[in-house]
Scaffold this motif. Structure first.
Motif, PDB file in Angstrom:
ATOM      1  N   ASP A 148      27.510  35.921  46.665  1.00 15.41           N
ATOM      2  CA  ASP A 148      28.648  36.738  45.874  1.00 15.41           C
ATOM      3  C   ASP A 148      28.804  35.924  44.418  1.00 15.41           C
ATOM      4  O   ASP A 148      28.487  36.655  43.373  1.00 15.41           O
ATOM      5  N   VAL A 149      28.696  34.713  44.503  1.00 15.01           N
ATOM      6  CA  VAL A 149      28.681  33.967  43.348  1.00 15.01           C
ATOM      7  C   VAL A 149      27.658  34.110  42.265  1.00 15.01           C
ATOM      8  O   VAL A 149      27.606  34.285  41.202  1.00 15.01           O
ATOM      9  N   ILE A 150      26.459  33.728  43.174  1.00 12.82           N
ATOM     10  CA  ILE A 150      25.242  33.763  42.466  1.00 12.82           C
ATOM     11  C   ILE A 150      24.936  35.114  41.620  1.00 12.82           C
ATOM     12  O   ILE A 150      24.555  35.359  40.618  1.00 12.82           O
ATOM     13  N   GLY A 151      25.469  36.352  42.661  1.00 11.52           N
ATOM     14  CA  GLY A 151      25.160  37.673  42.146  1.00 11.52           C
ATOM     15  C   GLY A 151      26.272  38.185  40.912  1.00 11.52           C
ATOM     16  O   GLY A 151      25.908  39.297  40.243  1.00 11.52           O
ATOM     17  N   ALA A 152      27.148  37.393  40.868  1.00 14.23           N
ATOM     18  CA  ALA A 152      28.477  37.967  39.899  1.00 14.23           C
ATOM     19  C   ALA A 152      27.834  38.257  38.502  1.00 14.23           C
ATOM     20  O   ALA A 152      26.997  37.261  37.759  1.00 14.23           O
ATOM     21  N   GLU A 153      28.314  39.145  37.807  1.00 11.05           N
ATOM     22  CA  GLU A 153      27.747  39.344  36.506  1.00 11.05           C
ATOM     23  C   GLU A 153      28.995  39.915  35.692  1.00 11.05           C
ATOM     24  O   GLU A 153      29.746  40.879  36.217  1.00 11.05           O
ATOM     25  N   ALA A 158      31.794  35.351  37.449  1.00 13.64           N
ATOM     26  CA  ALA A 158      30.698  34.756  36.595  1.00 13.64           C
ATOM     27  C   ALA A 158      31.194  33.887  35.537  1.00 13.64           C
ATOM     28  O   ALA A 158      30.572  32.715  35.200  1.00 13.64           O
ATOM     29  N   PHE A 159      32.317  33.984  35.064  1.00 11.22           N
ATOM     30  CA  PHE A 159      32.985  33.143  34.019  1.00 11.22           C
ATOM     31  C   PHE A 159      33.252  31.984  34.566  1.00 11.22           C
ATOM     32  O   PHE A 159      32.787  30.483  33.992  1.00 11.22           O
ATOM     33  N   LEU A 160      33.902  31.873  35.704  1.00 13.12           N
ATOM     34  CA  LEU A 160      34.197  30.593  36.573  1.00 13.12           C
ATOM     35  C   LEU A 160      33.164  29.774  36.944  1.00 13.12           C
ATOM     36  O   LEU A 160      33.075  28.569  37.016  1.00 13.12           O
ATOM     37  N   ARG A 161      32.166  30.548  37.350  1.00  9.83           N
ATOM     38  CA  ARG A 161      30.829  29.762  37.632  1.00  9.83           C
ATOM     39  C   ARG A 161      30.004  29.163  36.630  1.00  9.83           C
ATOM     40  O   ARG A 161      29.924  28.077  36.626  1.00  9.83           O
ATOM     41  N   GLU A 162      30.102  29.872  35.487  1.00 11.77           N
ATOM     42  CA  GLU A 162      29.564  29.364  34.311  1.00 11.77           C
ATOM     43  C   GLU A 162      30.393  28.022  34.062  1.00 11.77           C
ATOM     44  O   GLU A 162      30.056  27.065  33.131  1.00 11.77           O
ATOM     45  N   LEU A 163      31.799  28.030  34.088  1.00 12.66           N
ATOM     46  CA  LEU A 163      32.502  27.166  33.344  1.00 12.66           C
ATOM     47  C   LEU A 163      32.390  25.840  34.209  1.00 12.66           C
ATOM     48  O   LEU A 163      32.486  24.621  33.765  1.00 12.66           O
TER      49      LEU A 163
END
Length: 642
Positions: A148-153, A158-163
């Motif tokens: 789910d985290v990989i697929g988030a757009e 997605a923001f928290l993943r990039e952060l």
């Protein structure tokens, strides 16, 4: 530099490796062992007494069983674990078994939710047992979360993943002026207040870094209270059931309404009242639900009667009864759904383990903030599970204490041992606050760790700074066995190491300390002592020596002997450490994970005794520094002086 998605993809591969290692461990330990061996090792309870069965939450069938032998035997069962209940009556346990999940275990009684609507026919045939199963569910949840985290757009995830892992440079602050008075009831020190401010001001992520004894739990509890004031409801998670229960208790003491989701483990009376089942039972509409369940029980019992003698007529009766039970089950489900939603709406805090936050009762629910405690011990994939349902994440932990437990060395080395907490704190030091005042240990016990791990920033609080067991005693002693010819040995079966002479010397030193203080005095003051060593085989040998010691006999209840991992988060008045390693090659092996040693040393309040071979340990820079420290402060003795 890998993108966040590439990093997560790699983590996904590593968790697969870990799953294989865990499965292999399970095969070796359980599938390939005889019933007798499994019972001896505590991975099976057998034979069992069948106490009762009843219908529990979710209209699921629950049985209670009790073990009738090996009553003191430590075992591998805990709440939330997958198990298989079997009957050996016809010698074919592989045919007669049913899977389930442990609700709770206390002493020798276990309650298990069965994955089946009916009691199996063989349950009355006797010779029942229960095996620990491989925990498939945890891995499934972790893998699903990573996907789910990989697929988030272009969404919050997605923001928290990039952060946390990727291109986002900095966390944002909350726009509105924050009006929050510092808590009066639990006065916080300056570094705790700073941490609280960080938590309240961020819109995205914050890290509370709590070195040993610095009041991390106190701080996180105050931060949760303040967040509930702003947001009405908070999700609170930790990797282990024990850590979740501790927080649930502390939050309730502060007057918050807590709902504990999942399987309550060592159910203390306080924790029990917060678990889902107990809160449902206390609900206004519960009477109605209980009536339906009682009727279902009666119909089930009737249907069961028809099992034994089967003609066409009985079969028909049974079908009708089962149909009726099914209809009642859907009524009960509706009613329970209503009650649970009502409870969810009216709870300030929802507590669960990381994996437990995927619980069906929380499906589709989102939270403004999730707090993740003990984040330094949490596997990254498990952390993403609650993050997926939250806008904002607050981590608390210490990445310089024990890392997560990982069975696959390969996966650990390739990066699975590095937590999301550690990655985040490295990327965003500006979002992190380290607590600085420690309330546990004598200054001299703290000083070395503070210098080596915490930029020499720890301060010993006045109440503990000079606290000794008795006046003029040395707070720290290092006894060096170099040149004494104490040589480590290796257990052929487990490959764990032990060192008999070192164990004997350590036991002798502990006896000497007990005699110095006086046994009566020791008992009166209830002085606690732990003997800690990294190696299982040395634990076993030390236990033998302690059991045979007439001096330590009367202090039995105040002394514990175990590996480092068993003491994370705990403290004792006296800590004695046996380092074990002593060889010509200067190999320190497992001791190279210096975070373990940090944990071991920082459990001590008033006295720390260490025994090791400086010639072997000195090949590692950390231990070289430690030996330097004890020499400079005159805490050093050679075993020849004793």
């Amino acid at each position: 530099q890998m993108t966040s998605r590439e990093q997560l993809q790699k983590t996904f591969e590593l968790i697969k490796l870990e799953r294989q290692a865990d499965l292999e461990y399970y095969r070796q330990k359980i599938l390939l062992r005889s019933l007798h061996e499994r019972t001896k090792e505590g991975t099976t309870w057998y034979p069992l007494r069948f106490n009762r069965d009843y219908i529990g939450t979710g209209e699921r069938l629950i049985i209670e069983v009790e073990r009738t032998n090996n009553l003191e035997q430590p075992h591998a069962f805990q709440s939330g674990k997958s198990v298989s209940v079997f009957s050996n009556a016809d010698g074919k346990p592989e045919r007669n078994h049913v899977n389930g999940v442990v609700n709770y275990v206390r002493d020798n009684v276990m309650q298990i939710t069965l994955n089946s609507d009916d009691l199996p026919d063989w349950i009355d045939d006797g010779l029942l047992g229960v095996d620990v199963m491989f925990d498939e569910m945890t891995y499934r949840e972790m893998e699903a979360a990573l996907k789910d985290v990989i697929g988030a757009e272009e969404n919050r995830v997605a923001f928290l993943r990039e952060l946390l892992l990727g291109t986002e440079k900095s966390a944002k602050r909350k726009p509105e002026d924050i009006k929050y008075e510092m808590p009066v009831a639990a006065p916080l020190n300056t570094s705790q207040q700073d941490a609280l401010k960080k938590v309240l001001e961020t819109s995205d992520v914050a890290f509370i870094h709590g070195p040993p004894g610095t009041g991390k739990t106190t701080t996180i509890v105050q931060a949760i209270i303040a967040t509930v004031k702003q947001e009405k409801q908070v999700l609170v998670c930790a990797p282990s059931n024990a850590a979740v229960d501790l927080l649930a208790d502390k939050l309730s003491e502060q007057g918050l309404t807590v709902l504990r989701i999942g399987h309550p483990a060592r159910v203390t009376e306080q924790s029990l009242s917060k678990t889902m089942d107990a809160r449902i039972a206390a609900h206004n509409n519960y009477g109605e639900l209980r009536e339906i369940r009682k009727r279902m029980e009666q119909l089930r019992a009737q249907a069961f009667k028809y099992k034994r003698n089967f003609g066409h007529h009985e079969r028909e009766q049974r079908r009708l009864l089962k149909q009726e039970v099914k209809m009642m089950k859907s009524d009960a489900d509706m009613l329970e759904f209503y009650i649970i939603n009502d409870l969810l709406q009216n709870s300030d805090v929802i507590c669960s383990t990381l994996v437990g936050s995927s619980h069906p009762t929380l499906r589709g629910k989102r939270f403004k903030t999730v707090f993740i405690d003990e984040a330094g011990q949490a596997l990254e994939p498990a952390c993403w599970i609650p993050v997926l349902r939250s806008e904002r994440v607050i981590f608390a932990g210490d990445h310089l204490q024990l890392p997560p437990t990982i069975k696959s060395n390969e996966a650990a080395r390739a990066g699975l041992a590095k937590t999301l907490f550690e990655k985040g704190i490295e990327k965003h030091p500006e979002q992190s606050s380290m607590l600085q005042v420690q309330y546990r240990m004598h200054e001299a016990i703290m000083k070395f760790s503070s210098r080596y791990f915490y930029n020499d920033e720890l301060i010993a609080h006045e109440s503990v700074k000079h606290e000794l067991l008795r006046p003029n005693q040395q707070p720290v002693e290092f006894i060096d066995t170099a040149g004494a010819g104490f040589i480590e040995e290796q257990d052929k079966e487990t490959l764990s190491r032990y060192n008999k002479e070192e164990a004997a010397l350590l036991t002798q030193q502990v006896e000497k300390l007990a005699e110095e203080i006086g046994i009566d005095e020791w008992l009166q003051q209830k002085i606690t002592l732990a003997i800690i060593t990294p190696y299982r085989a040395q634990v076993d040998y030390l236990l033998k020596l302690a059991e045979g010691s007439s001096v330590l006999e009367p202090l039995h209840g105040l002394i514990s002997i175990n590996t480092v991992d068993a003491f994370q988060g705990q403290e004792r008045d006296v800590i004695a450490i046996s380092f074990v390693r002593s060889n010509d090659k200067g190999e320190v092996g497992f001791l190279g994970d210096i975070r373990r040693t940090n944990v071991a040393m920082t459990r001590a309040r008033k006295k720390l005794i260490m025994i090791g071979d400086s010639a072997t340990l000195g090949s590692h820079p950390f231990y070289l520094d430690l030996i330097d420290y004890v020499q400079q402060n005159e805490f050093y003795k050679s075993s020849f002086e004793l």
